[in-house]
Write a protein that holds these residues in place. Structure first.
Motif, PDB file in Angstrom:
ATOM      1  N   GLU A 141       5.060  11.894 -11.662  1.00 32.28           N
ATOM      2  CA  GLU A 141       5.092  11.289 -13.039  1.00 32.28           C
ATOM      3  C   GLU A 141       4.218  10.228 -12.677  1.00 32.28           C
ATOM      4  N   PRO A 142       4.673   8.784 -12.061  1.00 34.35           N
ATOM      5  CA  PRO A 142       3.892   7.482 -12.046  1.00 34.35           C
ATOM      6  C   PRO A 142       2.147   7.403 -11.405  1.00 34.35           C
ATOM      7  N   PHE A 143       2.070   8.620 -10.368  1.00 36.88           N
ATOM      8  CA  PHE A 143       0.557   8.594 -10.231  1.00 36.88           C
ATOM      9  C   PHE A 143       0.167   9.901 -11.399  1.00 36.88           C
ATOM     10  N   LEU A 144       0.181  10.582 -12.688  1.00 32.87           N
ATOM     11  CA  LEU A 144      -0.247  10.958 -13.585  1.00 32.87           C
ATOM     12  C   LEU A 144      -0.340   9.810 -14.397  1.00 32.87           C
ATOM     13  N   LEU A 145       0.520   9.301 -14.918  1.00 34.34           N
ATOM     14  CA  LEU A 145       0.645   7.974 -15.361  1.00 34.34           C
ATOM     15  C   LEU A 145      -0.367   6.933 -15.708  1.00 34.34           C
ATOM     16  N   LEU A 146      -0.862   6.858 -14.237  1.00 35.05           N
ATOM     17  CA  LEU A 146      -1.531   4.958 -13.795  1.00 35.05           C
ATOM     18  C   LEU A 146      -2.808   5.859 -13.762  1.00 35.05           C
ATOM     19  N   GLY A 147      -2.558   7.132 -13.002  1.00 36.64           N
ATOM     20  CA  GLY A 147      -4.093   7.442 -12.892  1.00 36.64           C
ATOM     21  C   GLY A 147      -4.637   7.640 -11.905  1.00 36.64           C
ATOM     22  N   ARG A 194      -6.394   4.058 -10.142  1.00 34.74           N
ATOM     23  CA  ARG A 194      -5.415   3.461  -9.899  1.00 34.74           C
ATOM     24  C   ARG A 194      -5.043   3.278  -8.680  1.00 34.74           C
ATOM     25  N   THR A 195      -4.495   4.856  -8.471  1.00 34.27           N
ATOM     26  CA  THR A 195      -3.842   4.285  -7.565  1.00 34.27           C
ATOM     27  C   THR A 195      -4.435   5.622  -6.159  1.00 34.27           C
ATOM     28  N   LYS A 196      -5.591   5.230  -6.369  1.00 34.22           N
ATOM     29  CA  LYS A 196      -6.633   6.423  -4.943  1.00 34.22           C
ATOM     30  C   LYS A 196      -7.009   5.499  -3.505  1.00 34.22           C
ATOM     31  N   LYS A 253      -1.028  -5.929 -13.641  1.00 35.97           N
ATOM     32  CA  LYS A 253       0.451  -5.847 -13.093  1.00 35.97           C
ATOM     33  C   LYS A 253       0.903  -5.453 -14.266  1.00 35.97           C
ATOM     34  N   LYS A 254       1.269  -6.099 -15.543  1.00 38.77           N
ATOM     35  CA  LYS A 254       1.481  -6.297 -16.935  1.00 38.77           C
ATOM     36  C   LYS A 254       1.277  -4.925 -17.068  1.00 38.77           C
ATOM     37  N   GLU A 255       0.141  -4.242 -17.128  1.00 39.57           N
ATOM     38  CA  GLU A 255      -0.711  -4.079 -17.581  1.00 39.57           C
ATOM     39  C   GLU A 255       0.029  -2.493 -17.099  1.00 39.57           C
ATOM     40  N   LEU A 256       0.419  -2.439 -15.935  1.00 39.41           N
ATOM     41  CA  LEU A 256       0.879  -0.624 -16.062  1.00 39.41           C
ATOM     42  C   LEU A 256       2.145  -1.167 -15.927  1.00 39.41           C
ATOM     43  N   LYS A 257       3.151  -2.664 -15.949  1.00 38.38           N
ATOM     44  CA  LYS A 257       4.906  -2.126 -15.932  1.00 38.38           C
ATOM     45  C   LYS A 257       4.992  -1.420 -17.511  1.00 38.38           C
ATOM     46  N   ASP A 258       3.988  -2.190 -18.449  1.00 39.22           N
ATOM     47  CA  ASP A 258       4.230  -1.564 -19.863  1.00 39.22           C
ATOM     48  C   ASP A 258       3.825  -0.597 -20.521  1.00 39.22           C
TER      49      ASP A 258
END
Length: 178
Positions: free
Chosen positions: A85-91, A94-96, A137-142
């Motif tokens: 889920e965290p990977f799918l939400l953030l795209g 952002r995580t590659k 960071k704020k964008e990801l957290k929100d």
């Protein structure tokens, strides 16, 4: 104290030091530049009941390992999506470029999966705060908080202890008048 003095350049960097009848030999690793660049990494944890997961997030090629194995080996298969889920939400963009190493122990398999997803989410947010910028960071957290608050904030509920006079924490033994 001697090692601190060497690294603060108060003592010369020679292979051997003699200090009050003890000989300290510096290894080649210690003799290298002490102000070496520290790799960009953060360590975060996630908890659910008695399960604790620790995530080490660092810059890399996008590998995600759980207890040394690929994250695709998470069992049961139904709960594997919860870890993703965290990977799918953030795209992927952002995580590659992040390598994530996970360790988990304690609790049951469901609690471990929920602890893992929390550790991953908190680790990525902490990495962005420390090494990218505060706005992203704020964008990801929100984004994560809007989807599910338990991705960032731990669930404080714990098992209530058993009391006397019954078989569990609340249930009482049946009362008889005769």
């Amino acid at each position: 104290i001697l090692a601190q003095a060497v690294f603060q350049h108060k003592l010369p960097l020679t292979p051997n030091f003699v200090c009050s009848t003890e000989v300290f030999t510096l290894t080649t690793m210690q003799a290298e530049n002490p102000t070496k660049a520290i790799p960009e990494r953060v360590q975060c944890f996630g908890r659910k009941k008695t399960a604790v997961a620790v995530a080490l997030v660092k810059s890399g090629t996008g590998q995600v390992r759980l207890n040394g194995c690929p994250i695709t080996t998470v069992k049961p298969d139904i709960l594997r999506v919860k870890v993703y889920e965290p990977f799918l939400l953030l795209g992927a963009e952002r995580t590659k470029k992040l390598d994530i190493r996970l360790r988990v122990k304690g609790g049951g398999y469901t609690s471990q999966v929920y602890a893992l997803r929390q550790a991953i989410a908190k680790g990525i947010v902490a990495y962005y705060q420390k090494f990218v910028d505060e706005a992203s960071k704020k964008e990801l957290k929100d984004l994560l908080m809007a989807y599910d608050r338990s991705l960032i904030v731990a669930d404080p509920r714990r098992c209530e202890p058993k009391k006397f006079g019954g078989r569990s924490a609340r249930a009482r033994f049946q009362k008889s008048y005769r």
